[in-house]
Design a protein around this motif. Structure first.
Motif, PDB file in Angstrom:
ATOM      1  N   LEU A 138     -26.530   4.718  60.287  1.00  0.00           N
ATOM      2  CA  LEU A 138     -25.858   3.608  59.632  1.00  0.00           C
ATOM      3  C   LEU A 138     -25.018   2.776  60.586  1.00  0.00           C
ATOM      4  O   LEU A 138     -24.795   1.580  60.347  1.00  0.00           O
ATOM      5  N   VAL A 139     -24.523   3.390  61.658  1.00  0.00           N
ATOM      6  CA  VAL A 139     -23.657   2.704  62.620  1.00  0.00           C
ATOM      7  C   VAL A 139     -23.900   3.276  64.009  1.00  0.00           C
ATOM      8  O   VAL A 139     -24.525   4.329  64.168  1.00  0.00           O
ATOM      9  N   ASP A 140     -23.369   2.592  65.032  1.00  0.00           N
ATOM     10  CA  ASP A 140     -23.151   3.176  66.354  1.00  0.00           C
ATOM     11  C   ASP A 140     -21.660   3.478  66.464  1.00  0.00           C
ATOM     12  O   ASP A 140     -20.831   2.830  65.815  1.00  0.00           O
ATOM     13  N   SER A 141     -21.296   4.450  67.293  1.00  0.00           N
ATOM     14  CA  SER A 141     -19.874   4.779  67.399  1.00  0.00           C
ATOM     15  C   SER A 141     -19.576   5.485  68.706  1.00  0.00           C
ATOM     16  O   SER A 141     -20.471   6.064  69.326  1.00  0.00           O
ATOM     17  N   PHE A 142     -18.304   5.427  69.105  1.00  0.00           N
ATOM     18  CA  PHE A 142     -17.785   6.319  70.134  1.00  0.00           C
ATOM     19  C   PHE A 142     -16.282   6.435  69.984  1.00  0.00           C
ATOM     20  O   PHE A 142     -15.643   5.675  69.242  1.00  0.00           O
ATOM     21  N   CYS A 143     -15.726   7.400  70.666  1.00  0.00           N
ATOM     22  CA  CYS A 143     -14.301   7.704  70.546  1.00  0.00           C
ATOM     23  C   CYS A 143     -13.465   6.647  71.271  1.00  0.00           C
ATOM     24  O   CYS A 143     -13.872   6.124  72.312  1.00  0.00           O
ATOM     25  N   ALA A 144     -12.286   6.361  70.701  1.00  0.00           N
ATOM     26  CA  ALA A 144     -11.388   5.380  71.328  1.00  0.00           C
ATOM     27  C   ALA A 144     -10.992   5.800  72.734  1.00  0.00           C
ATOM     28  O   ALA A 144     -10.685   4.944  73.584  1.00  0.00           O
ATOM     29  N   ASP A 145     -11.003   7.116  73.014  1.00  0.00           N
ATOM     30  CA  ASP A 145     -10.676   7.589  74.364  1.00  0.00           C
ATOM     31  C   ASP A 145     -11.693   7.126  75.391  1.00  0.00           C
ATOM     32  O   ASP A 145     -11.396   7.087  76.594  1.00  0.00           O
ATOM     33  N   ASP A 146     -12.907   6.794  74.944  1.00  0.00           N
ATOM     34  CA  ASP A 146     -13.980   6.356  75.841  1.00  0.00           C
ATOM     35  C   ASP A 146     -14.149   4.840  75.858  1.00  0.00           C
ATOM     36  O   ASP A 146     -15.140   4.325  76.371  1.00  0.00           O
ATOM     37  N   LEU A 147     -13.186   4.124  75.285  1.00  0.00           N
ATOM     38  CA  LEU A 147     -13.278   2.680  75.178  1.00  0.00           C
ATOM     39  C   LEU A 147     -13.108   2.032  76.547  1.00  0.00           C
ATOM     40  O   LEU A 147     -12.116   2.262  77.240  1.00  0.00           O
ATOM     41  N   GLU A 148     -14.084   1.224  76.938  1.00  0.00           N
ATOM     42  CA  GLU A 148     -13.973   0.464  78.191  1.00  0.00           C
ATOM     43  C   GLU A 148     -14.865  -0.767  78.113  1.00  0.00           C
ATOM     44  O   GLU A 148     -15.839  -0.811  77.377  1.00  0.00           O
ATOM     45  N   ALA A 149     -14.478  -1.799  78.860  1.00  0.00           N
ATOM     46  CA  ALA A 149     -15.055  -3.127  78.704  1.00  0.00           C
ATOM     47  C   ALA A 149     -16.553  -3.165  78.979  1.00  0.00           C
ATOM     48  O   ALA A 149     -17.308  -3.839  78.264  1.00  0.00           O
ATOM     49  N   GLY A 150     -17.003  -2.467  80.011  1.00  0.00           N
ATOM     50  CA  GLY A 150     -18.413  -2.506  80.350  1.00  0.00           C
ATOM     51  C   GLY A 150     -19.290  -1.980  79.222  1.00  0.00           C
ATOM     52  O   GLY A 150     -20.360  -2.526  78.935  1.00  0.00           O
ATOM     53  N   ARG A 151     -18.828  -0.925  78.593  1.00  0.00           N
ATOM     54  CA  ARG A 151     -19.596  -0.336  77.487  1.00  0.00           C
ATOM     55  C   ARG A 151     -19.653  -1.296  76.295  1.00  0.00           C
ATOM     56  O   ARG A 151     -20.694  -1.453  75.654  1.00  0.00           O
ATOM     57  N   LEU A 152     -18.523  -1.929  75.997  1.00  0.00           N
ATOM     58  CA  LEU A 152     -18.521  -2.893  74.905  1.00  0.00           C
ATOM     59  C   LEU A 152     -19.378  -4.120  75.215  1.00  0.00           C
ATOM     60  O   LEU A 152     -20.037  -4.670  74.332  1.00  0.00           O
ATOM     61  N   ALA A 153     -19.365  -4.547  76.451  1.00  0.00           N
ATOM     62  CA  ALA A 153     -20.140  -5.726  76.831  1.00  0.00           C
ATOM     63  C   ALA A 153     -21.624  -5.538  76.541  1.00  0.00           C
ATOM     64  O   ALA A 153     -22.315  -6.479  76.125  1.00  0.00           O
ATOM     65  N   SER A 154     -22.129  -4.318  76.722  1.00  0.00           N
ATOM     66  CA  SER A 154     -23.546  -4.062  76.452  1.00  0.00           C
ATOM     67  C   SER A 154     -23.862  -4.262  74.973  1.00  0.00           C
ATOM     68  O   SER A 154     -24.962  -4.717  74.618  1.00  0.00           O
ATOM     69  N   TYR A 155     -22.913  -3.921  74.087  1.00  0.00           N
ATOM     70  CA  TYR A 155     -23.124  -4.163  72.657  1.00  0.00           C
ATOM     71  C   TYR A 155     -23.047  -5.641  72.335  1.00  0.00           C
ATOM     72  O   TYR A 155     -23.827  -6.157  71.522  1.00  0.00           O
ATOM     73  N   LEU A 156     -22.113  -6.342  72.967  1.00  0.00           N
ATOM     74  CA  LEU A 156     -21.957  -7.758  72.680  1.00  0.00           C
ATOM     75  C   LEU A 156     -23.194  -8.556  73.077  1.00  0.00           C
ATOM     76  O   LEU A 156     -23.506  -9.570  72.451  1.00  0.00           O
ATOM     77  N   ARG A 157     -23.908  -8.105  74.098  1.00  0.00           N
ATOM     78  CA  ARG A 157     -25.135  -8.789  74.502  1.00  0.00           C
ATOM     79  C   ARG A 157     -26.235  -8.651  73.447  1.00  0.00           C
ATOM     80  O   ARG A 157     -27.194  -9.420  73.439  1.00  0.00           O
ATOM     81  N   GLN A 158     -26.101  -7.656  72.546  1.00  0.00           N
ATOM     82  CA  GLN A 158     -27.156  -7.376  71.565  1.00  0.00           C
ATOM     83  C   GLN A 158     -26.917  -8.034  70.207  1.00  0.00           C
ATOM     84  O   GLN A 158     -27.726  -7.866  69.291  1.00  0.00           O
ATOM     85  N   VAL A 159     -25.827  -8.768  70.076  1.00  0.00           N
ATOM     86  CA  VAL A 159     -25.475  -9.306  68.764  1.00  0.00           C
ATOM     87  C   VAL A 159     -26.611 -10.124  68.167  1.00  0.00           C
ATOM     88  O   VAL A 159     -26.948  -9.991  66.991  1.00  0.00           O
ATOM     89  N   SER A 160     -27.233 -10.965  68.967  1.00  0.00           N
ATOM     90  CA  SER A 160     -28.249 -11.889  68.438  1.00  0.00           C
ATOM     91  C   SER A 160     -29.544 -11.185  68.047  1.00  0.00           C
ATOM     92  O   SER A 160     -30.341 -11.748  67.292  1.00  0.00           O
TER      93      SER A 160
END
Length: 528
Positions: A468-490
């Protein structure tokens, strides 16, 4: 029940919104751009409700508009973009308008006036209307209050004459748009320090004095309001067992005791830990003695809350699994909001921090991730830091967002509508953000905080296991990882989740039935 509505409004996106809301209530809607003075007398007999733009109403003449308030008592709403205009005020006064609606319109306010007008016009209820009291202790976020407000709105859809009083602990008060029929009392604020430890947030008083203050306010509110049903969210005895004096007082007069229900979200904490705590601190006995039913706001096919927390041990035969509680966006929400934001066909990512107390890290990393993307691959973004974020931290987020051309709102009046408008959600793994994104089939990345309870970690893992979702722990939050998701929005596509989303409607029905069972003088809707 068929309800005929005349909407006198020039062509605009507002027409679509109003038509959606009216049709949801079973109304037949006719839209005209203007009405001549001579038409007014004829039209008044053919409609159950009339909504007129103030500019057009003035063109018709005050007398003609007044005629629309016929001997039948047809409700008339006047709509305006300038509430302080002297001509508009004279118009409203002279024609006896039922309500003055000011742009930009809130969909929930439209719902309110529709329900109010339908009740007054058809006199659906012939006896004492139901009174429902709701308690939510919120200290970190907004989730408990949001669930109760959603259920309250569902009650008003079934019983427009109901009165719903909310006792809330959220430091920001009631931050949501709510319809007529819902009001609240703000309890003095607390801040949660650990799993089971609170302290006063604003008042420089001891915990014991704060407990006594809140407990007395609750008891007096219940005594004065005399509810037919009570709904307590999440904490069976209230913070510091502040509800017990009220429960004991109600028990002394059983003939006027309300129907009392406990509402629990799908995931509370680590199951073994919570079961031991409830046994040790007497919570299980509180449930057994004082609650008529337990409402579980979840789907047992997703997470078996009843078994995980042993709820039948405390309330055998009185546990109801009702489904997830979520708002659903109006059909026109996506196009209307995207047009308002001016984003046309560009992909939009919605980044929400829930209440906002612990969302600064998420907002900061998301802005870093957006800044790392080339302009051609960067989606439009809308940040919602949350009303409970520290003001200085919120100011930092707003300044960074403005410099990058990113939308930033402290809160949203209707999260479900923005979920409909967005193409992806990134947010904390709290109940409401998660469920409202799922309700719209929105591709979602959940960031689960690691404490003070295990709730978010368990929910994120559970939803991810079911795709239903993708997820990860807030302790593993970092910009590079988020950027890969943002590239997939479209390229992410919406989906239809196979989950039960009927929790609000079913909870409303159970509360009204419970109130009617204990207080049989309450009327049920008469057939129209």
């Amino acid at each position: 029940m068929t309800y005929r509505v005349l909407l006198i409004e020039p062509p605009s996106s507002c027409q679509e919104l109003l038509a959606d809301i009216l049709q949801q209530h079973g109304a037949e809607v006719e839209i005209v751009q203007n009405v001549s003075k001579n038409d007014a007398v004829t039209l008044r007999w053919n409609y159950d409700m009339v909504c007129a733009d103030a500019r057009l109403a003035q063109d018709m003449g005050f007398g003609a508009v007044g005629d629309l308030r016929s001997e039948k008592g047809t409700p008339l709403w006047v709509m305006t973009a300038d509430r302080d205009n002297a001509c508009v005020r004279r118009l409203v006064e002279s024609c006896g308008a039922s309500a003055l609606m000011t742009r930009p319109y809130s969909s929930r306010q439209w719902h309110s006036f529709i329900r109010y007008s339908m009740t007054k016009k058809r006199r659906l209820f012939d006896k004492q209307p139901p009174r429902i009291l709701m308690y939510s202790h919120d200290t970190i976020g907004l989730g408990h209050t949001r669930r109760n407000a959603n259920i309250g709105e569902s009650i008003l859809r079934k019983r427009p004459d109901a009165s719903i009083l909310m006792l809330i602990g959220c430091p920001a008060g009631l931050v949501f748009d709510t319809p007529l029929g819902i009001d609240f009392i703000k309890l003095p604020s607390l801040v949660k320090q650990s799993r089971h430890d609170w302290r006063p947030e604003q008042l420089n008083i001891s915990g014991s004095r704060m407990r006594d203050l809140r407990s007395r306010l609750i008891r007096e509110a219940v005594n004065a309001f005399e509810p037919h049903a009570m709904l307590v969210d999440h904490v069976p005895g209230g913070v510091w067992n502040e509800l017990l004096p009220t429960f004991e007082n109600l028990a002394t007069n059983d003939s006027h005791r309300p129907f009392v229900a406990l509402g629990l979200r799908d995931i509370l904490d680590e199951p073994d830990l919570l079961r031991r705590r409830w046994q040790d601190d007497g919570t299980g006995e509180i449930i057994h003695r004082h609650y008529d039913e337990i409402f579980v706001y979840g789907d047992p096919d997703i997470y078996d809350t009843v078994t995980a927390y042993g709820l039948e041990e405390f309330a055998a035969g009185r546990v109801q699994s009702l489904g997830y509680v979520a708002n659903r966006a109006l059909p026109s929400s996506r196009d209307r909001l995207r047009q308002r934001l001016g984003i046309k066909d560009r992909p939009l990512v919605l980044i929400t921090g829930g209440g906002g107390r612990d969302a600064f890290g998420l907002m900061t990393v998301c802005l870093d991730a957006l800044a790392s993307l080339e302009s051609a691959e960067r989606p439009m973004a809308l940040l919602v830091p949350g009303p409970l974020m520290d003001p200085a931290a919120r100011h930092v987020i707003h300044e960074r967002a403005a410099a990058m051309g990113v939308f930033c709102f402290d809160r949203l009046p209707d999260l479900s509508a923005y979920c409909a408008a967005a193409d992806m959600l990134i947010g904390m793994a709290g109940y409401n953000s998660s469920v409202e994104a799922l309700a719209e089939g929105l591709p979602t990345l959940l960031i689960a905080r690691n404490g003070p309870s295990a709730e978010q970690m368990i929910r994120a893992e559970c939803f991810q296991e079911r795709g239903l979702v993708d997820s990860f722990c807030a302790d593993d939050l970092e910009a590079g990882r988020l950027a890969s998701y943002l590239r997939q929005v479209s390229v992410r596509e919406r989906f239809t989740p196979a989950i039960n989303l009927d929790g609000a409607e079913r909870a409303a029905a159970r509360l009204l039935e419970g109130a009617r069972t204990r207080h049989d003088f309450l009327a049920t809707p008469a057939s129209a």
